[in-house]
Design an enzyme around this catalytic site. Structure first.
Site, mmCIF file in Angstrom:
data_model
loop_
_atom_site.group_PDB
_atom_site.id
_atom_site.type_symbol
_atom_site.label_atom_id
_atom_site.label_comp_id
_atom_site.label_asym_id
_atom_site.label_seq_id
_atom_site.Cartn_x
_atom_site.Cartn_y
_atom_site.Cartn_z
ATOM 1 N N ASP A 82 0.866 -1.163 0.000
ATOM 2 C CA ASP A 82 0.000 0.000 0.000
ATOM 3 C C ASP A 82 0.919 1.235 0.000
ATOM 4 O O ASP A 82 2.121 1.108 0.249
ATOM 5 C CB ASP A 82 -0.868 -0.059 1.269
ATOM 6 C CG ASP A 82 -1.584 1.237 1.552
ATOM 7 O OD1 ASP A 82 -2.253 1.760 0.633
ATOM 8 O OD2 ASP A 82 -1.487 1.736 2.704
ATOM 9 N N LEU A 83 0.383 2.418 -0.254
ATOM 10 C CA LEU A 83 1.213 3.631 -0.235
ATOM 11 C C LEU A 83 1.025 4.435 1.054
ATOM 12 O O LEU A 83 1.928 4.510 1.880
ATOM 13 C CB LEU A 83 0.880 4.514 -1.458
ATOM 14 C CG LEU A 83 1.272 3.944 -2.825
ATOM 15 C CD1 LEU A 83 0.791 4.857 -3.953
ATOM 16 C CD2 LEU A 83 2.790 3.762 -2.920
ATOM 17 N N ASP A 84 -0.177 5.034 1.246
ATOM 18 C CA ASP A 84 -0.411 5.932 2.380
ATOM 19 C C ASP A 84 -0.278 5.202 3.718
ATOM 20 O O ASP A 84 -0.948 4.190 3.948
ATOM 21 C CB ASP A 84 -1.817 6.542 2.300
ATOM 22 C CG ASP A 84 -2.006 7.455 1.089
ATOM 23 O OD1 ASP A 84 -0.999 7.821 0.448
ATOM 24 O OD2 ASP A 84 -3.162 7.816 0.796
ATOM 25 N N TRP A 109 -1.630 10.869 3.886
ATOM 26 C CA TRP A 109 -2.567 10.578 2.807
ATOM 27 C C TRP A 109 -2.249 11.539 1.664
ATOM 28 O O TRP A 109 -2.359 12.766 1.828
ATOM 29 C CB TRP A 109 -4.017 10.775 3.262
ATOM 30 C CG TRP A 109 -4.548 9.684 4.109
ATOM 31 C CD1 TRP A 109 -4.600 8.357 3.805
ATOM 32 C CD2 TRP A 109 -5.116 9.812 5.420
ATOM 33 N NE1 TRP A 109 -5.151 7.651 4.850
ATOM 34 C CE2 TRP A 109 -5.483 8.517 5.848
ATOM 35 C CE3 TRP A 109 -5.345 10.892 6.282
ATOM 36 C CZ2 TRP A 109 -6.057 8.274 7.094
ATOM 37 C CZ3 TRP A 109 -5.920 10.655 7.508
ATOM 38 C CH2 TRP A 109 -6.270 9.355 7.902
ATOM 39 N N SER A 143 -2.863 0.736 -4.243
ATOM 40 C CA SER A 143 -3.361 1.878 -3.470
ATOM 41 C C SER A 143 -4.747 2.246 -3.940
ATOM 42 O O SER A 143 -5.031 2.194 -5.133
ATOM 43 C CB SER A 143 -2.409 3.071 -3.645
ATOM 44 O OG SER A 143 -3.032 4.268 -3.227
ATOM 45 N N ARG A 144 -5.624 2.627 -2.968
ATOM 46 C CA ARG A 144 -6.964 3.026 -3.368
ATOM 47 C C ARG A 144 -7.150 4.536 -3.279
ATOM 48 O O ARG A 144 -8.255 5.027 -3.143
ATOM 49 C CB ARG A 144 -8.019 2.271 -2.555
ATOM 50 C CG ARG A 144 -7.812 2.286 -1.078
ATOM 51 C CD ARG A 144 -8.615 1.198 -0.390
ATOM 52 N NE ARG A 144 -10.033 1.425 -0.528
ATOM 53 C CZ ARG A 144 -10.989 0.580 -0.102
ATOM 54 N NH1 ARG A 144 -10.645 -0.548 0.502
ATOM 55 N NH2 ARG A 144 -12.246 0.843 -0.256
ATOM 56 N N LYS A 192 -9.637 -3.495 -2.807
ATOM 57 C CA LYS A 192 -8.346 -3.965 -3.323
ATOM 58 C C LYS A 192 -8.400 -5.361 -3.943
ATOM 59 O O LYS A 192 -7.404 -5.835 -4.486
ATOM 60 C CB LYS A 192 -7.268 -3.874 -2.232
ATOM 61 C CG LYS A 192 -6.890 -2.423 -1.938
ATOM 62 C CD LYS A 192 -5.576 -2.231 -1.239
ATOM 63 C CE LYS A 192 -5.367 -0.738 -0.981
ATOM 64 N NZ LYS A 192 -4.116 -0.441 -0.282
ATOM 65 N N ASP A 250 -1.721 -0.682 6.014
ATOM 66 C CA ASP A 250 -2.003 -0.171 7.368
ATOM 67 C C ASP A 250 -3.497 -0.175 7.701
ATOM 68 O O ASP A 250 -3.878 0.257 8.773
ATOM 69 C CB ASP A 250 -1.493 1.271 7.502
ATOM 70 C CG ASP A 250 -2.299 2.230 6.654
ATOM 71 O OD1 ASP A 250 -2.345 2.028 5.417
ATOM 72 O OD2 ASP A 250 -2.920 3.153 7.215
#
Ligand SMILES: [Mg+2]
Length: 156
Positions: free
Chosen positions: A11-13, A20, A68-69, A99, A122
């Protein structure tokens, strides 16, 4: 010999960076000297060990991906580019929604089974969703670090 995943997805954030991307900063992002800044000149950092973690996993031969969403698709891609991480990510699925979609695309593109993938995120809801596919999911509390990844690979 212990089993190894073929694909490692992040994931990114709040997994690779501590914010975010769609709310904490204002795109466009750019390099200012050696730092990355947003449209207002605010400095953007990733989690400290992430560049070294990605380089190491890539050097060790793992295929890496992003799921990532975020709705800030362009900004997220810009940051991947500015952090110089494009070189590491073979799979990039960045768009809103469940996802399961992101992983089904990675599965089709790679031809690998879900059981050969490991995923770091996370958010509990993503862990629950992706876990249903048979992907090993790791809940990340304070960002990805060498220790987080090493423990996950040990337990895989
Ligand atoms: Mg996140």
């Amino acid at each position: 010999m212990s089993r190894k995943p073929k694909i490692i997805v992040f994931d990114l954030d709040y997994t690779l960076w501590p914010f975010w991307v769609d709310t904490h900063f204002t795109p466009p992002f750019k390099k200012k000297g050696s730092v990355i800044v947003d449209a207002h000149g605010k400095i953007i950092h990733c989690y400290k060990e992430v560049p070294a973690v990605l380089k190491r996993l890539s050097d060790e031969g793992y295929e890496l991906g992003v799921a990532s969403r975020t709705s800030e698709i362009q900004g997220a891609n810009q940051l991947l580019n500015l952090f110089n991480w494009e070189q590491y990510f073979k799979y990039k699925e960045i768009y809103p929604g469940n996802k399961l979609t992101h992983f089904s695309k990675i599965q089709k593109a790679s031809g690998n089974d879900y059981k050969d993938m490991i995923f770091f995120d996370d958010e509990h809801r993503n862990i629950v969703d992706v876990n249903k596919l048979g992907v090993t999911c790791i809940f990340v509390r304070d960002g990805v670090s060498h220790t987080v990844v090493e423990n996950a690979l040990k337990d895989f």
